[in-house]
Design a protein around this motif. Structure first.
Motif, PDB file in Angstrom:
ATOM      1  N   MET A 108       0.871  -1.175   0.000  1.00  0.00           N
ATOM      2  CA  MET A 108       0.000   0.000   0.000  1.00  0.00           C
ATOM      3  C   MET A 108       0.907   1.223   0.000  1.00  0.00           C
ATOM      4  O   MET A 108       2.056   1.130   0.412  1.00  0.00           O
ATOM      5  N   GLY A 109       0.376   2.364  -0.417  1.00  0.00           N
ATOM      6  CA  GLY A 109       1.138   3.591  -0.243  1.00  0.00           C
ATOM      7  C   GLY A 109       1.146   4.522  -1.432  1.00  0.00           C
ATOM      8  O   GLY A 109       0.224   4.564  -2.237  1.00  0.00           O
ATOM      9  N   ILE A 110       2.240   5.250  -1.548  1.00  0.00           N
ATOM     10  CA  ILE A 110       2.374   6.343  -2.498  1.00  0.00           C
ATOM     11  C   ILE A 110       3.724   6.201  -3.199  1.00  0.00           C
ATOM     12  O   ILE A 110       4.712   5.849  -2.553  1.00  0.00           O
ATOM     13  N   LEU A 126      11.757 -11.080  -6.991  1.00  0.00           N
ATOM     14  CA  LEU A 126      12.537 -11.712  -5.926  1.00  0.00           C
ATOM     15  C   LEU A 126      11.867 -12.989  -5.397  1.00  0.00           C
ATOM     16  O   LEU A 126      12.417 -13.661  -4.533  1.00  0.00           O
ATOM     17  N   GLY A 127      10.683 -13.302  -5.912  1.00  0.00           N
ATOM     18  CA  GLY A 127      10.023 -14.547  -5.538  1.00  0.00           C
ATOM     19  C   GLY A 127       8.965 -14.436  -4.459  1.00  0.00           C
ATOM     20  O   GLY A 127       8.429 -15.456  -4.010  1.00  0.00           O
ATOM     21  N   TYR A 128       8.630 -13.231  -4.047  1.00  0.00           N
ATOM     22  CA  TYR A 128       7.565 -13.067  -3.060  1.00  0.00           C
ATOM     23  C   TYR A 128       6.202 -13.194  -3.731  1.00  0.00           C
ATOM     24  O   TYR A 128       6.034 -12.786  -4.878  1.00  0.00           O
ATOM     25  N   LYS A 129       5.249 -13.730  -3.010  1.00  0.00           N
ATOM     26  CA  LYS A 129       3.856 -13.614  -3.411  1.00  0.00           C
ATOM     27  C   LYS A 129       3.487 -12.180  -3.048  1.00  0.00           C
ATOM     28  O   LYS A 129       3.832 -11.699  -1.975  1.00  0.00           O
ATOM     29  N   VAL A 130       2.804 -11.479  -3.937  1.00  0.00           N
ATOM     30  CA  VAL A 130       2.521 -10.061  -3.738  1.00  0.00           C
ATOM     31  C   VAL A 130       1.022  -9.819  -3.826  1.00  0.00           C
ATOM     32  O   VAL A 130       0.349 -10.349  -4.713  1.00  0.00           O
ATOM     33  N   THR A 131       0.520  -9.002  -2.916  1.00  0.00           N
ATOM     34  CA  THR A 131      -0.847  -8.503  -2.981  1.00  0.00           C
ATOM     35  C   THR A 131      -0.768  -6.983  -2.989  1.00  0.00           C
ATOM     36  O   THR A 131      -0.135  -6.385  -2.120  1.00  0.00           O
ATOM     37  N   LEU A 132      -1.407  -6.369  -3.981  1.00  0.00           N
ATOM     38  CA  LEU A 132      -1.514  -4.915  -4.066  1.00  0.00           C
ATOM     39  C   LEU A 132      -2.907  -4.533  -3.594  1.00  0.00           C
ATOM     40  O   LEU A 132      -3.899  -5.052  -4.104  1.00  0.00           O
ATOM     41  N   HIS A 154      -2.720   1.049 -13.265  1.00  0.00           N
ATOM     42  CA  HIS A 154      -1.773   0.207 -12.526  1.00  0.00           C
ATOM     43  C   HIS A 154      -2.451  -0.973 -11.849  1.00  0.00           C
ATOM     44  O   HIS A 154      -1.865  -2.062 -11.761  1.00  0.00           O
ATOM     45  N   ASN A 155      -3.670  -0.788 -11.388  1.00  0.00           N
ATOM     46  CA  ASN A 155      -4.391  -1.941 -10.830  1.00  0.00           C
ATOM     47  C   ASN A 155      -4.581  -3.027 -11.891  1.00  0.00           C
ATOM     48  O   ASN A 155      -4.548  -4.215 -11.576  1.00  0.00           O
ATOM     49  N   TRP A 160      -0.289  -8.736 -13.398  1.00  0.00           N
ATOM     50  CA  TRP A 160       0.730  -9.666 -13.891  1.00  0.00           C
ATOM     51  C   TRP A 160       1.727 -10.033 -12.789  1.00  0.00           C
ATOM     52  O   TRP A 160       2.413 -11.053 -12.873  1.00  0.00           O
ATOM     53  N   PHE A 161       1.806  -9.206 -11.758  1.00  0.00           N
ATOM     54  CA  PHE A 161       2.812  -9.371 -10.716  1.00  0.00           C
ATOM     55  C   PHE A 161       2.221  -9.594  -9.327  1.00  0.00           C
ATOM     56  O   PHE A 161       2.952  -9.962  -8.406  1.00  0.00           O
ATOM     57  N   ALA A 162       0.917  -9.333  -9.173  1.00  0.00           N
ATOM     58  CA  ALA A 162       0.322  -9.347  -7.835  1.00  0.00           C
ATOM     59  C   ALA A 162      -1.146  -9.725  -7.900  1.00  0.00           C
ATOM     60  O   ALA A 162      -1.800  -9.540  -8.925  1.00  0.00           O
ATOM     61  N   ASP A 163      -1.646 -10.222  -6.784  1.00  0.00           N
ATOM     62  CA  ASP A 163      -3.089 -10.285  -6.596  1.00  0.00           C
ATOM     63  C   ASP A 163      -3.505  -8.855  -6.288  1.00  0.00           C
ATOM     64  O   ASP A 163      -2.889  -8.197  -5.448  1.00  0.00           O
TER      65      ASP A 163
END
Length: 184
Positions: A108-110, A126-132, A154-155, A160-163
């Motif tokens: 989250m953030g700016i 880097l191999g992390y599971k990512v949630t935006l 961007h959402n 392609w990179f995050a849930d």
């Protein structure tokens, strides 16, 4: 899977009168909602703090550089200092996440198209599971696009990179299975 919350660049300088980040008050409320839930589940919270040179809004050590008081870190939270849009580049973030055996990061953030985007892609690489958190990042209007247009774009792209999940979905999924990737 151990999860951590990353709060990127939510600093006083982003909320200057007349130049405040798009929908700043709502952004702070949504970020706080996720932080409160993360604390309830004892999730590690990392605050990323951008450092700019003298004369810039986020000048190191000045009032604009300080983390916004409405999302004040607690003693157990980790504050990471950075000088580039990438929260991992030349910082201790990856080492700190590894110490806590984190495999999944919630972002989250700016600023949506700069630090949030770059950190999202880098975490994925880097191999992390990512949630935006789709409604807990923001930016400013550009010459070509509105802030809302940048956020929406961007959402879509960062899927392609995050849930990509709303703050309500993220809060509802803490302590349960992970947020399901949004479609669209």
């Amino acid at each position: 899977m151990k999860t951590a919350l990353l709060v990127i660049d939510v600093q006083n300088g982003m909320f200057q009168e007349g130049e405040a980040v798009y929908k700043g008050e709502g952004l702070l409320r949504k970020i706080n909602k996720v932080i409160d839930q993360a604390r309830l589940y004892q999730m590690p919270i990392f605050y990323i703090q951008h450092n700019e040179p003298a004369g810039w809004p986020l000048e190191f050590g000045k009032e604009g550089w300080e983390i916004h008081p409405e999302i004040k870190p607690c003693n157990q939270d980790v504050i990471i200092q950075k000088k580039s849009p990438d929260s991992f580049l030349n910082t201790t973030l990856e080492a700190e996440l590894n110490k806590k055996e984190v495999e999944h990061v919630i972002l989250m953030g700016i600023q949506t198209e700069v630090c949030v985007d770059t950190t999202c892609r880098r975490a994925f690489s880097l191999g992390y599971k990512v949630t935006l958190v789709s409604d807990a990042h923001s930016t400013w209007d550009s010459d070509d696009l509105t802030a809302q247009g940048i956020i929406n774009h961007h959402n879509r792209i960062l899927r392609w990179f995050a849930d990509v999940c709303s703050s309500d979905e993220v809060v509802g999924s803490m302590g349960k299975s992970d947020c399901v990737r949004s479609k669209g």
